[in-house]
Scaffold this active site. Structure first.
Site: not given
Ligand code: F6P
Length: 359
Positions: A114-115, A117, A138-139, A181-182, A277
């Protein structure tokens, strides 16, 4: 030619498919040797951590989740944690990594990550290492590519979860808040929220007004829909508020997001009196094998990474633009984050079908 490949940062579905694409193209098409570096950049610092890869050694990995080379987001050679006299200090061990790269006899290195790395890969490129990058996360937050591989699988997983949560929410007339996530962008929340028929979608790019969220849920209840599904991105924040942080990763110092789902759940319960919930999907979104879209994208990226090396286009990262695979410089690759446009087509689509975006 002898090329290396490593997978850095958090894992994501499709890493093995990239490795396979690289190995097959390099070994079969060009008759090159491929060396796998284990545990991300850390493998260039520690002893061992290298293994030969060939078409036989990668058999059957296309549908497999994770990475056969292992990954690490704690091994930045430019800022490496070492223990000295009982305390942890940071050291620049990049020269050691350069030396190992030469000693193994590598001519080039494929860096998949990703960014963070890609930023490390760029520093090595500037030190003279011939590197090419492959974007993973995954983001889906890299501006340089329309899609990173792994994102679509994460959206698929979240969508599947929303389908399941719908049936239990409806049975019990509950509000279910789902935290996805994200990091600092809302792509997973927005895409899975639309695909999974969420009633509210809260993303970091649109600070939310909790009263608007509660009003929406209450209106649904009055109109006969006694349940609601609220998808919250982990980076979402209230109007005038901040992101919710559950801690800091000790080794990398990276902020760990999480907890906004609980906060939204508590506020909705207090303000509406409804039964609420909260479900946090967490690392399920990163695990498992890639869906077909990501298998194809990963394979195309792996093949193109080898072509970049073949043509001497070092310091570049492969990317997807429209339907075509191309490349951008690593400088461009890491310069901009791709965020959800609050007035873009996806948000307008969600609002047009009655989804509350918290505004
Ligand atoms: O960047 C991918 C990602 O899964 C984010 O969505 C999330 O915030 C983070 O990594 C979690 O990191 P870790 O695996 O270190 O908990």
């Amino acid at each position: 030619m002898k090329i290396g490949i490593l997978t850095g940062g958090g894992d994501c579905p499709g890493l093995n498919a990239v490795i396979r694409g690289v190995v097959k193209t390099a070994c079969v098409k060009y008759k090159w040797e491929v060396i796998g570096i284990e545990s991300g950049f850390e493998g260039l610092i520690l002893d061992g951590h290298v293994r030969e890869l060939n078409p036989w050694r990668i058999r059957g990995i296309l549908p497999a989740g994770g990475t056969i080379l292992w990954s690490s987001n704690k091994g930045d050679p430019f800022n490496y944690s070492v223990e000295e006299n009982g305390s942890i200090i940071k050291k620049d061990l990049s020269d050691k990594a350069m030396e190992k790269f030469k000693n193994i006899g590598l001519d080039a290195l494929v860096v998949v990550g990703g960014d963070g790395t890609m930023a490390i890969a760029n520093k090595f490129f500037k030190k003279g290492m011939p590197v090419v990058g492959v974007p993973k996360t995954i983001d889906n937050d890299l501006m340089a590519t329309d899609f990173t591989f792994g994102f679509s699988t994460a959206v698929e997983t979240a969508t599947y979860a929303l389908d399941k949560l719908h049936t239990t929410a409806a049975s019990h007339k509950r509000v279910i808040v789902v935290e996805v996530m994200g990091r600092y962008v809302g792509w997973i929340a927005l895409c899975s929220g639309i695909a999974g028929g969420a009633d509210c979608i809260l993303v970091p790019e649109i600070p939310f007004d909790i009263d608007k969220v509660c009003k929406h849920v209450m209106r649904r209840a009055k109109e006969g829909s006694a349940f609601s599904i609220i998808v919250v991105s982990e980076g979402a924040k209230q109007l005038g508020g901040h992101v919710t942080v559950k801690g800091v990763d000790k080794k990398s110092g990276v902020e760990l997001l999480g907890g906004i789902g609980d906060r939204v759940g508590r506020m909705v319960a207090e303000k509406t009196g409804l039964d609420v919930r909260v479900t946090v999907l967490g690392h399920i979104q990163r695990g498992g094998g890639p869906i077909s879209f990501d298998r194809i994208l990963s394979t195309r990226f792996g093949v193109e990474a080898v072509e970049l090396i073949k043509h001497g286009r070092y310091g570049h990262m492969v990317c997807l633009k429209g339907q075509e695979i191309s490349a951008v410089t690593l400088d461009d690759a890491i310069s901009k984050q791709k965020s959800v446009d609050p007035n873009g087509s996806l948000v307008r689509t969600a609002e047009a079908i009655g989804v509350c975006m918290g505004r």
